[in-house]
Design an enzyme around this catalytic site. Structure first.
Site, short mmCIF file in Angstrom:
data_model
loop_
_atom_site.label_atom_id
_atom_site.label_comp_id
_atom_site.label_asym_id
_atom_site.label_seq_id
_atom_site.Cartn_x
_atom_site.Cartn_y
_atom_site.Cartn_z
N SER A 179 6.60 -0.39 10.05
CA SER A 179 5.24 -0.26 9.52
C SER A 179 5.09 1.13 8.92
CB SER A 179 4.22 -0.45 10.65
OG SER A 179 2.97 0.05 10.26
N MET A 214 0.84 -1.20 0.00
CA MET A 214 0.00 0.00 0.00
C MET A 214 0.88 1.25 0.00
SD MET A 214 -3.40 -0.93 2.09
CE MET A 214 -2.76 -0.75 3.73
N GLY A 215 2.13 1.10 -0.40
CA GLY A 215 3.02 2.25 -0.49
C GLY A 215 3.53 2.70 0.86
N ALA A 216 4.05 3.94 0.92
CA ALA A 216 4.74 4.45 2.12
C ALA A 216 5.79 3.41 2.53
CB ALA A 216 3.78 4.75 3.26
N LEU A 217 6.63 3.10 1.57
CA LEU A 217 7.51 1.94 1.69
C LEU A 217 8.63 2.16 2.71
CD1 LEU A 217 7.88 0.92 -2.07
CD2 LEU A 217 6.14 0.21 -0.40
N GLY A 240 11.02 -3.01 5.40
CA GLY A 240 10.23 -4.26 5.44
C GLY A 240 9.73 -4.62 4.05
N HIS A 241 9.16 -3.64 3.36
CA HIS A 241 8.68 -3.88 1.99
C HIS A 241 9.85 -4.26 1.07
CE1 HIS A 241 5.59 -0.81 3.39
NE2 HIS A 241 4.82 -1.81 3.04
P1 AMP Z 1 1.40 -3.01 3.49
O1 AMP Z 1 1.97 -1.97 2.58
O2 AMP Z 1 1.37 -2.62 4.93
O3 AMP Z 1 0.10 -3.55 2.97
O4 AMP Z 1 2.42 -4.22 3.44
C1 AMP Z 1 2.77 -4.84 2.23
C2 AMP Z 1 3.53 -6.11 2.53
O5 AMP Z 1 4.71 -5.79 3.26
C3 AMP Z 1 2.72 -7.09 3.38
O6 AMP Z 1 2.93 -8.40 2.90
C4 AMP Z 1 3.31 -6.89 4.76
O7 AMP Z 1 3.20 -8.02 5.59
C5 AMP Z 1 4.75 -6.61 4.42
N1 AMP Z 1 5.41 -5.91 5.52
C6 AMP Z 1 4.98 -4.79 6.14
N2 AMP Z 1 5.80 -4.47 7.16
C7 AMP Z 1 6.78 -5.41 7.19
C8 AMP Z 1 7.93 -5.65 8.01
N3 AMP Z 1 8.24 -4.84 9.02
N4 AMP Z 1 8.70 -6.71 7.74
C9 AMP Z 1 8.38 -7.55 6.72
N5 AMP Z 1 7.32 -7.40 5.91
C10 AMP Z 1 6.53 -6.34 6.13
#
Ligand code: AMP
Length: 282
Positions: free
Chosen positions: A187, A30-33, A36-37
């Site tokens: 996050s 969902m961006g705001a990378l 983790g991403h």
């Molecule tokens: P999101 O942008 O929050 O929807 O996350 C996109 C993907 O990145 C999802 O599969 C999340 O589980 C993964 N993700 C988000 N935060 C982390 C993190 N700290 N470590 C590993 N994967 C992450």
């Protein structure tokens, strides 16, 4: 990095990648990378020939409209990070491209207990929105492997169940959680934390770590009680759940001997920001 906005354009690339017999890894976001991403992109690059990522803030998975409206958008920085990480193709669709026939949920996935615990009960409708968008994104991008983060462990289980239900030809891989140096799970929402909230938020990973460090000497109920107390003693924290559960069934564990693989899960607000985290116990 090539950036595409429509499903039709992605399909043209899919055809080419198929003809060349290239293995495609897909990282939906969902961006705001953050790192983790990017770690998911790194995994995909290591194991696949082509890395496709998407940025789409999916309105149907937000059970809180305020959270959706305040979701951070940092497109320029995101493009730069994905390019530096070696992502080949970015899919950045508008809402009509994802939901051309409206946003109504019409999947039929039996989630069983996954729909009755933790994120499902605390965020009604969230997983329906997640399944809806991931199914659509998979249909458009047609990857061989889908890379998800273990940070959203229950989501990983839910998406795996959805993929199984629809017999989608994709493997689902969960990658390790990336943390800040002090332990806070990375996050996109962390950037909205004040200094005090961020400090309070550290209690989540500290509680999980305490459980992982002491499970051999103490019962699950003792570890939960001690750490609930620790979390609730901070006035900035509003705890939703702290749970020790079987990593496969997600059912709570009351006695260690009842499970061969255990994980600890937590969700809490630090001020206005909802945080989740989990850790493998054994
Ligand atoms: P999101 O942008 O929050 O929807 O996350 C996109 C993907 O990145 C999802 O599969 C999340 O589980 C993964 N993700 C988000 N935060 C982390 C993190 N700290 N470590 C590993 N994967 C992450």
């Amino acid at each position: 990095m090539i950036e595409l906005h429509t499903a039709d354009n992605i399909k043209k690339w899919n055809k080419l990648m198929d003809e060349l017999d290239l293995r495609v890894g897909f990282v939906p976001t969902m961006g705001a990378l953050h790192e983790g991403h990017i770690s998911l992109v790194d995994y995909a690059r290591k194991h696949c020939d082509v890395v496709v990522s998407s940025i789409f803030v999916n309105p149907t998975q937000f059970n809180d409209a305020g959270d959706f409206e305040k979701y951070p958008i940092t497109m320029d920085a995101d493009r730069a990070m994905l390019t530096a990480a070696g992502c080949d193709l970015l899919f950045y669709p508008g809402i009509d491209e994802i939901y051309p026939d409206g946003r109504e949920y019409n999947l039929d996935v039996d989630l069983g207990y996954l729909a009755e615990c933790m994120e499902a009960t605390n965020r009604p409708g969230h997983f329906e929105g997640v399944m809806q968008v991931v199914k659509r994104l998979l249909e458009i991008t047609e990857p061989d492997v889908l890379y998800l983060g273990a940070k959203d462990y229950q989501q990983f289980k839910v998406v795996s169940r959805m993929v199984e239900t629809y017999e989608m030809p994709v493997s689902v891989v969960a990658c390790p959680i990336i943390r800040e140096t002090e332990g806070l799970a990375m996050s996109s929402r962390n950037r909205r934390l004040s200094e005090e909230e961020r400090h309070a938020g550290l209690l989540l990973s500290q509680s999980l770590r305490d459980i992982c460090d002491h499970w051999e000497e103490e019962k699950p109920s003792e570890l939960i009680a001690r750490n609930v107390k620790r979390l609730e003693s901070n006035p900035l924290i509003r705890l939703e759940y702290l749970e020790i559960a079987d990593a496969d069934t997600m059912r709570p564990i009351r006695r260690w001997e009842d499970s061969t693989s255990a994980r600890a899960f937590v969700a809490a607000f630090a001020g206005q920001i909802r945080l989740i985290d989990n850790m493998r116990i054994y």
